[in-house]
Design an enzyme around this catalytic site. Sequence first.
Site, PDB file in Angstrom:
ATOM      1  N   GLY A 141     -28.566  -4.122 -25.248  1.00  0.00           N
ATOM      2  CA  GLY A 141     -29.716  -4.022 -26.129  1.00  0.00           C
ATOM      3  C   GLY A 141     -29.297  -3.669 -27.548  1.00  0.00           C
ATOM      4  N   CYS A 142     -29.288  -2.375 -27.850  1.00  0.00           N
ATOM      5  CA  CYS A 142     -29.079  -1.927 -29.227  1.00  0.00           C
ATOM      6  C   CYS A 142     -27.672  -2.222 -29.731  1.00  0.00           C
ATOM      7  CB  CYS A 142     -29.399  -0.446 -29.328  1.00  0.00           C
ATOM      8  SG  CYS A 142     -31.145  -0.115 -28.927  1.00  0.00           S
ATOM      9  N   ILE A 143     -26.676  -2.177 -28.862  1.00  0.00           N
ATOM     10  CA  ILE A 143     -25.309  -2.454 -29.319  1.00  0.00           C
ATOM     11  C   ILE A 143     -25.187  -3.921 -29.723  1.00  0.00           C
ATOM     12  CG2 ILE A 143     -22.875  -2.547 -28.627  1.00  0.00           C
ATOM     13  CD1 ILE A 143     -23.998   0.313 -29.027  1.00  0.00           C
ATOM     14  N   THR A 179     -27.285  -4.639 -32.890  1.00  0.00           N
ATOM     15  CA  THR A 179     -26.698  -4.051 -34.095  1.00  0.00           C
ATOM     16  C   THR A 179     -25.424  -4.797 -34.490  1.00  0.00           C
ATOM     17  OG1 THR A 179     -27.653  -1.892 -33.574  1.00  0.00           O
ATOM     18  CG2 THR A 179     -25.761  -1.912 -35.066  1.00  0.00           C
TER      19      THR A 179
END
Lengths: 226, 226, 226, 226
Positions: free
Chosen positions: D163-165, D168
């Site tokens: 998700g966030c990794i 980003t």
Amino acid sequence: MGDDMGFKGSQYEEVRQLYSSRGFGGRVGFGERPAILVIDLARWWLDQGSPLGSDQYATVENTCKVLYSGRDARVPIIFTTMGFDSYQSELLGPLPKKKPHFVHPSFVRGSEWMSLDPRLGRRLDEILIEKPRASAFWGTPLLSYLTARHIDTVIITGCSTSGCIRATAESSFNHQFHTIVVREAVGDRSPFAHEYNLVEIDLRYADVTHLAEVLKYLSGLPSNQR
Amino acid sequence: MGDDMGFKGSQYEEVRQLYSSRGFGGRVGFGERPAILVIDLARWWLDQGSPLGSDQYATVENTCKVLYSGRDARVPIIFTTMGFDSYQSELLGPLPKKKPHFVHPSFVRGSEWMSLDPRLGRRLDEILIEKPRASAFWGTPLLSYLTARHIDTVIITGCSTSGCIRATAESSFNHQFHTIVVREAVGDRSPFAHEYNLVEIDLRYADVTHLAEVLKYLSGLPSNQR
Amino acid sequence: MGDDMGFKGSQYEEVRQLYSSRGFGGRVGFGERPAILVIDLARWWLDQGSPLGSDQYATVENTCKVLYSGRDARVPIIFTTMGFDSYQSELLGPLPKKKPHFVHPSFVRGSEWMSLDPRLGRRLDEILIEKPRASAFWGTPLLSYLTARHIDTVIITGCSTSGCIRATAESSFNHQFHTIVVREAVGDRSPFAHEYNLVEIDLRYADVTHLAEVLKYLSGLPSNQR
Amino acid sequence: MGDDMGFKGSQYEEVRQLYSSRGFGGRVGFGERPAILVIDLARWWLDQGSPLGSDQYATVENTCKVLYSGRDARVPIIFTTMGFDSYQSELLGPLPKKKPHFVHPSFVRGSEWMSLDPRLGRRLDEILIEKPRASAFWGTPLLSYLTARHIDTVIITGCSTSGCIRATAESSFNHQFHTIVVREAVGDRSPFAHEYNLVEIDLRYADVTHLAEVLKYLSGLPSNQR
């Protein structure tokens, strides 16, 4: 901006003094890795036969001086122009209501009226951006061209001071670039709008800097830029 | 803007006429789903004991009138204030050089000086944004709050006309919202900067509209706005 | 996504079950004002003689079905392709190191390899975006084309599922659009990457929806869209 | 990524080989001015009593090793967490439908559950961002923190890989940073999702790099990094 700009006694000066007294208008200065950003020096804005054209002879001439020095120092140069699709599908909504010239048959991507002034001598490795709004950063990959080159300083020339120059200077400041507007190399169809916006740009977003100082900076750069 | 704004004979009027004659300053009008955006009506800008404070009594009073009507019509309301971290790690680079007040010990996120004026009566379901730049859209999720609500019209009040109001109006225009700046509900510490920027905002980005007209629009909305 | 997708017993299913049990993968559904976004169905990706080409026959055929229904319902349609300047000045930095095909002599803006598949039958009033990254929203004015049309639903087709489709779906979700990925109208050169990314897209960003359901939705729209 | 990652014989390996054979997955390497970006190592994701918690012991421990080396080399460190307003006005629209945990009473800005893990030892001059989406760049001023420091390299740790990794890393790549995901310092609640997304991240957006190599790089930096 110094005292030598002829603002004394004008209403500009009142604004400058009021805002300066509150702390606005600090000096940012030049950084170490500049790029030159030339805004909208195309026939649409330069040819007095165009609906939006005005006399920008000095703006172009002084931009050329910046470009000569910049090329000598191997400083990256990026140009902008504008233009939408000829079927105006990109132009629904409030945009053309506020700015009806956007639907002019000449305001089309790639049209002759949107081509850069040949005096600029754009080289093929100098990026050309067709921007859709006043700020050259809005809706374009401009920011990434600067980060890819480790740019820390954006030197802005072109037109118009009250529109695309101010908007682009604000965006550049927002992204934390040392932002320099070259006083003699930006112009506006209204001298009043030009002078007044330079005051506010200098107070809020960019160092409005004399051409001579910019040329001196460029000529003093290490030649191994980039 | 009509002829009744006292610009006649001034240099403002020259700019307005020149740009209008070139086609700028078209009317966009209201859309169907408005939101109200109240910019920076916090103590830092309103308290004359603050470095940046000025008399914004009318701005606050007139904003409250917009808010009353807006709440009656269930129009979404969003407020902004500013502030950085107290260690100023968010403030390296050119930002505080151009605007030294950003490093003032009161210009800190969540500080008393950054709290909204209590007369605004912010309700807990009205979003508050701590914005890092002049434009309320820059570096914040504001745009998504508008798209989530299917907003097509952004009504702007607050201060300062030459800074955050102009920058926010430009962003709102860029994103294709019908953008309305409420003439009597925005203010600036310089009356000159206020009046002149309203001219340029109206020519380029937003309909500068009288309070009475905005209130009439809000009161005429279907009551089932969400 | 229903049980009928053949994921049972696979490792996909483990991820789907684990994340679903934590609350991911809720249904968003369709809104009221859709746009269709067709990603990168140009020769570079479709011609198996191209370095990145793969067999996307079904992807194109099923996209065409979505387009027919969309045009009948007067739904706005936007296409993307890619391409950089032929001097590769837009390609300094990490970009071409990670993706060396960006510097291929065919990966040039406006080249024949970047032209859309003729089966799509793009009409001249259907916007074409030359996007510089995986997400169609990044560095382009796409978002404003949607806000100008009061779009609340983005229906995505094209390729590749693991790259541009996923990235575009994430951006669309971030901006608060109802985001629909048409299961049979997206493709990837790797069937594994395709199926697995559909699971994660559905859990995190978009409703992965069967073609039949999308066609039914489009055919049920009021004909006076836009 | 080397051959030593245990992917052999798995379906991961098929995707890796197919995409590598088409030219994806080039090496970008480190630049000269890194920042460390630590994603969402807060109690909500780390405490197994939380709805989204999972065992991220190694992720935190290895992130701490990166932080120790980074602080020694005076590398800027930025942390993220998440959280919305407690009245959920920021959460209308599709967002909480797809991710219902966003409306959990603990998923609130500044709540105890959103506070960073104390083992990280965040110093007060290390920026903390409350991000509203998966990518730390979306709707935040993160990019300007990097440009202000002339960063060219973003080293990412934290969770969740899928998700966030990934989101980003994609944003960081888009903005032309050398993007490094520290293999042993990122984690996911699903080992399968973790391993598979590392393959795709490495092919598309970032160099997935072993902790030892990252620590060696950091220890070799000139000590006068700011």
